[in-house]
Design a protein around this motif. Structure first.
Motif, PDB file in Angstrom:
ATOM      1  N   LEU A 141       0.815  -1.227   0.000  1.00  0.00           N
ATOM      2  CA  LEU A 141       0.000   0.000   0.000  1.00  0.00           C
ATOM      3  C   LEU A 141       0.845   1.272   0.000  1.00  0.00           C
ATOM      4  CD1 LEU A 141      -2.841  -1.221   2.334  1.00  0.00           C
ATOM      5  CD2 LEU A 141      -3.222  -0.110   0.127  1.00  0.00           C
ATOM      6  N   ILE A 142       2.152   1.154   0.213  1.00  0.00           N
ATOM      7  CA  ILE A 142       2.977   2.372   0.258  1.00  0.00           C
ATOM      8  C   ILE A 142       3.941   2.469  -0.921  1.00  0.00           C
ATOM      9  CG2 ILE A 142       2.788   2.643   2.750  1.00  0.00           C
ATOM     10  CD1 ILE A 142       5.588   1.414   3.026  1.00  0.00           C
ATOM     11  N   GLU A 143       3.755   1.609  -1.917  1.00  0.00           N
ATOM     12  CA  GLU A 143       4.567   1.738  -3.118  1.00  0.00           C
ATOM     13  C   GLU A 143       4.155   2.996  -3.886  1.00  0.00           C
ATOM     14  OE1 GLU A 143       4.261  -1.910  -5.262  1.00  0.00           O
ATOM     15  OE2 GLU A 143       5.429  -3.053  -3.784  1.00  0.00           O
ATOM     16  N   LYS A 144       4.970   3.425  -4.844  1.00  0.00           N
ATOM     17  CA  LYS A 144       4.773   4.725  -5.493  1.00  0.00           C
ATOM     18  C   LYS A 144       4.095   4.645  -6.847  1.00  0.00           C
ATOM     19  CE  LYS A 144       8.612   6.825  -3.004  1.00  0.00           C
ATOM     20  NZ  LYS A 144       9.923   7.521  -3.093  1.00  0.00           N
ATOM     21  N   ASP A 145       3.688   3.455  -7.241  1.00  0.00           N
ATOM     22  CA  ASP A 145       2.978   3.292  -8.510  1.00  0.00           C
ATOM     23  C   ASP A 145       1.489   3.455  -8.256  1.00  0.00           C
ATOM     24  OD1 ASP A 145       1.821   2.571 -10.865  1.00  0.00           O
ATOM     25  OD2 ASP A 145       2.460   0.474 -10.796  1.00  0.00           O
TER      26      ASP A 145
END
Length: 350
Positions: free
Chosen positions: A290-294
């Motif tokens: 949930l904290i990835e940048k995509d």
């Protein structure tokens, strides 16, 4: 990518992304929240539980009127959480301290929420006070696929008698067409003191971790929200040592957990107060995917404590505390002794 700026409008979050030339991107935004509803009991004496010890059952006078106002107050808060940004009440909100499904139905059917068409997930817990956790979800936004209740089995450290407490609720379903998982908690209280009661919350954290591990065994990239009144702060052993929740995103590895509430706690902010000291017992934690940048997929955007002015006590010895519903044997026309907490999740619109 750099110079990412967000501007929120209606249900859409509009971003301007500078990559040589300015490119405009649009995002959908939803609120996922948690709220301890502080003794939301009905006025009917259920002989199968200890509900007669609830504040509303101990009151004299027109308890039906009190109950209706309490329900209305809860609906007002739920309708407001995140609305200044998302222009909508929460897509999903976990709750605690509800007596049964009926009180949740009464909140969902309040005029302030009826048009949101909230669905409900609720299981009866064996808690000795007769309180449960539950989940509201907007049917047009979220579709539950699987729900289950997980029993926490703990014992008194002196008598070794079973301590009956709240089950943990797991709801898996689709938001914006993506599978997410929500674990709703109300961990054992600090009755008897923090140190003496600590093993009970450690056990609760171990149960939550077991649920998370089982989900991640099936899918290492599972998007999981762990929420609840944990009766512990973000820096306590249950959260830091058992869940291994991290304060900084860059420290979270695959299958790891990010706790956006820890930064608030380090700044001295809280969701509940006791003896002039603030605690941040109400938390929402998320797993690494949930904290990835995509942002082509649902991602965490930001977190918050919903502590608007109308939820704060303005006078007396509890000035500055959350404006609770019940005090000194009566109804205050307040809300809860806890502030709600929330996170925003966003997804890029093609």
């Amino acid at each position: 990518m750099k110079n990412l700026k967000f501007r929120l409008t209606a249900l859409l979050l509009t971003a301007f992304l500078a990559v040589n030339a300015q490119e405009k991107k649009t995002f959908k935004i939803h609120t996922v929240a948690f709220y301890n509803l502080e003794n939301l009991f009905d006025t009917i004496d259920d002989t199968s539980k200890n509900d007669e010890a609830s504040p509303i059952m101990e009151m004299k006078g027109d308890v039906e009127a009190v109950y209706k106002k309490k329900v209305s107050n809860m609906a007002r808060v739920i309708s407001d959480i995140g609305a200044d940004v998302a222009k909508n009440s929460p897509a999903i909100i976990g709750v605690s301290e509800v007596e049964n499904r009926k009180v949740m139905e009464d909140v969902a059917n309040d005029p302030q929420l009826i048009d949101k068409d909230y669905g409900i997930v609720h299981y009866d817990s064996p808690d000795r006070r007769g309180i449960d956790v539950g989940l509201f979800y907007q049917k047009k936004l979220f579709t539950p696929i699987h729900t289950s209740s997980h029993e926490l089995i703990i014992y008194d450290d002196s008598s070794r008698d079973r301590v009956y407490t709240r089950d943990q609720l797991l709801v898996s379903g689709k938001l914006e067409g993506e599978m997410i998982h929500l674990i709703v908690n109300h961990w054992p209280s600090r009755s008897g003191g923090e140190a003496r009661s600590r093993p009970k919350r450690v056990a609760a954290a171990q149960l939550s971790k077991k649920i998370i591990d089982s989900l991640q065994t099936i899918d290492p990239y599972a998007k999981i929200f762990l929420m609840g009144d944990l009766n512990d702060d973000p820096t306590n052993a249950s959260v830091k040592d058992v869940l291994k929740a991290e304060k900084e995103k860059e420290d979270v590895g695959l299958k790891g957990i990010y706790n956006p509430m820890e930064s608030f706690f380090k700044m001295g902010l809280g969701s509940n107060a006791y003896r002039d000291s603030w605690s941040l017992f109400d938390q929402i934690l998320v797993t690494q995917p949930l904290i990835e940048k995509d942002y082509s997929s649902l991602r965490f955007y930001k977190a918050g404590i919903y502590n608007k002015n109308y939820l704060v006590n303005k006078r007396g010895r509890w000035k500055g505390y959350p404006l609770r519903s019940f005090a000194d044997g009566g109804f205050t026309d307040g809300f809860s002794d806890h502030f709600p907490v929330y996170v925003f999740v966003i997804k890029e619109v093609e």
